[in-house]
Write an enzyme that holds these catalytic residues in place. Structure first.
Site, PDB file in Angstrom:
ATOM      1  N   TRP A 101       0.813  -1.213   0.000  1.00 51.68           N
ATOM      2  CA  TRP A 101       0.000   0.000   0.000  1.00 51.68           C
ATOM      3  C   TRP A 101       0.843   1.257   0.000  1.00 51.68           C
ATOM      4  O   TRP A 101       0.569   2.203  -0.757  1.00 51.68           O
ATOM      5  CB  TRP A 101      -1.000  -0.012   1.160  1.00 51.68           C
ATOM      6  N   ASP A 175      -1.806   6.686   6.147  1.00 51.07           N
ATOM      7  CA  ASP A 175      -2.883   5.890   5.542  1.00 51.07           C
ATOM      8  C   ASP A 175      -3.266   4.864   6.594  1.00 51.07           C
ATOM      9  O   ASP A 175      -2.537   3.895   6.821  1.00 51.07           O
ATOM     10  CB  ASP A 175      -2.372   5.223   4.261  1.00 51.07           C
ATOM     11  N   LYS A 199     -12.892  -1.341   5.649  1.00 51.30           N
ATOM     12  CA  LYS A 199     -12.182  -2.311   6.474  1.00 51.30           C
ATOM     13  C   LYS A 199     -12.746  -2.312   7.901  1.00 51.30           C
ATOM     14  O   LYS A 199     -13.016  -3.351   8.448  1.00 51.30           O
ATOM     15  CB  LYS A 199     -10.680  -1.989   6.525  1.00 51.30           C
TER      16      LYS A 199
HETATM   17  C1  LIG Z   1      -7.795  -1.110   1.182  1.00 55.27           C
HETATM   18  C2  LIG Z   1      -6.686  -0.149   1.325  1.00 55.27           C
HETATM   19  C3  LIG Z   1      -6.517   0.927   0.442  1.00 55.27           C
HETATM   20  C4  LIG Z   1      -7.359   1.093  -0.817  1.00 55.27           C
HETATM   21  O1  LIG Z   1      -8.595   1.548  -0.578  1.00 55.27           O
HETATM   22  P1  LIG Z   1      -9.621   1.754  -1.802  1.00 55.27           P
HETATM   23  O2  LIG Z   1     -10.839   2.149  -1.056  1.00 55.27           O
HETATM   24  O3  LIG Z   1      -9.735   0.456  -2.518  1.00 55.27           O
HETATM   25  O4  LIG Z   1      -9.102   2.823  -2.662  1.00 55.27           O
HETATM   26  C5  LIG Z   1      -5.488   1.813   0.671  1.00 55.27           C
HETATM   27  N1  LIG Z   1      -4.653   1.666   1.709  1.00 55.27           N
HETATM   28  C6  LIG Z   1      -4.767   0.629   2.577  1.00 55.27           C
HETATM   29  C7  LIG Z   1      -3.817   0.508   3.708  1.00 55.27           C
HETATM   30  C8  LIG Z   1      -5.789  -0.302   2.407  1.00 55.27           C
HETATM   31  O5  LIG Z   1      -5.901  -1.326   3.261  1.00 55.27           O
END
Ligand SMILES: *Cc1c(COP(=O)(O)O)cnc(C)c1O
Length: 368
Positions: A101, A175, A199
């Site tokens: 990521w 993030d 998530k």
């Molecule tokens: C799932 C995830 C993303 C991507 O998210 P989207 O909603 O698919 O754009 C980005 N960063 C992390 C750490 C993730 O787990």
């Protein structure tokens, strides 16, 4: 009806109480005669849903007054572009690459600014975190990006880095898509945090952004208005139609989190305790077996996403089929790393992890 346990990495399981409440309110929200999906985002009903969601998240996560909470769209991946469009001034940004990521984030940011990798654990196949002392931060970096929980590699920062201790005044961008609301955040170390909801918070479609006020108003002229943090903040996330239903479900999840208890602890401290206990149970089972292995250093193992491998990979299909037959769903690992992955977010009850551990032991005995 007892539902199976769903270990999906995202979109992921939601608290059953939240789904039940949403079902009860589906056709008629609080006597309004409307489903939340059918309401004007500017009507008093939805405004109250929105204001409660914002206030509950602020209280739950102890977000200081000088931070704005924004409900945006585009997910974590859009933020990989939106952050440099807002914060980079077209200058430079430093990235710590600890898995897929953060690697995606730095690649996207290259379209908008000069990117440097301040540290990376690629050489250890992303099974560790780089020691803070090794980070090469530039004096003129407009921000430093870190992914606090690598959803695919199962690596998590147990503590946020203190950039000031490295002599850097750059804002830290995190993030926290797969970690949000699973543990407290030390906001004194953060400039901006973003996370997709699917998530740990609710359905896909809403992205939570928490941004320090002094970082508003710095966007590049080419930044789309709907993605300009200042525009979004000035309009209380209603510059354009927000993802109303996703915000409503996230709001119900915040209320569920506020109700959590663990001994004396409440709210986010309570859910953190539950999460730590669940993760410990699963890692202990993996570590004490001869069939399963998790390769991540113990000091940075994720409490949310637990990747593991069968030492005999020819048994993967049998393992997954047996799991499914026992109501343990979506345990297949990400295609880029293979093996298995159990995502045990806030909404996964302890009973789900206990059922998984029993199955791990049963499968190992049968195939010993
Ligand atoms: C799932 C995830 C993303 C991507 O998210 P989207 O909603 O698919 O754009 C980005 N960063 C992390 C750490 C993730 O787990």
């Amino acid at each position: 009806m007892t539902r199976p346990f769903n270990f999906s990495a995202g979109p992921a399981n939601l608290p059953e109480a939240v789904l039940q409440q949403a079902a009860e309110e589906m056709l008629d929200w609080h006597g309004s005669g409307m489903s939340v999906m059918e309401m004007s985002h500017r009507g008093k009903e939805f405004i109250s849903i929105y204001e409660n969601a914002e206030a509950d998240f602020r209280e739950l996560m102890a977000v200081p007054k000088n931070f704005k909470i924004l409900f945006m769209q585009g997910g974590g991946l859009a933020e990989n572009a939106i952050v440099p469009l807002n914060l980079s001034h077209g200058g430079s940004a430093d990235f710590v690459v600890t898995g897929s990521w953060s690697d995606k984030s730095q690649k996207e940011a290259r379209k908008y600014c000069d990117v440097q990798i301040a540290a990376t654990t690629e050489s250890s196949a992303f099974t560790s975190l780089p020691p803070l002392a090794s980070w090469q931060l530039r004096r003129d970096a407009s921000y430093v990006h870190v992914c606090t929980n690598e959803t695919i590699h199962g690596v998590e920062f147990q503590e946020l880095p203190d950039l000031k201790s490295l002599g850097s005044n750059a804002p830290l961008v995190i993030d926290f898509s797969s970690q949000v609301a699973s543990r407290p955040v030390d906001w004194s170390r953060v400039g901006l945090a973003f996370g997709g909801a699917q998530k740990n918070l609710g359905p896909a479609g809403v992205t939570l952004v928490v941004v320090r006020e002094d970082l508003l108003g710095l966007a590049l002229p080419v930044c789309p208005s709907a993605f300009n943090y200042k525009t979004v903040a000035d309009n209380d996330s209603m510059y354009n139609t927000p993802p109303t239903y996703a915000i409503y479900i996230a709001g119900l999840t915040f209320q569920w989190l506020k109700r959590q208890r663990a001994g004396e602890a409440t709210g986010i401290e309570a859910i953190e305790k539950h999460n730590a206990a669940k993760a410990q149970l699963l890692y202990d089972a993996i570590d004490s077996s001869a069939l399963y292995v998790n390769k991540v250093s113990k000091d940075c193992r994720s409490r949310m996403n637990v990747p593991f491998f069968l030492c005999d990979e020819s048994r993967n299909d049998a393992f997954l089929a047996g799991a499914k037959a026992r109501g343990l769903l979506q345990l297949k690992g990400h295609k880029s790393v293979g093996g298995m992955r159990a995502s045990i977010y806030n909404a996964m009850p302890l009973a789900g992890v206990q059922a998984l551990v029993s199955y791990l032991q049963e499968f190992e005995q049968k195939h010993a």
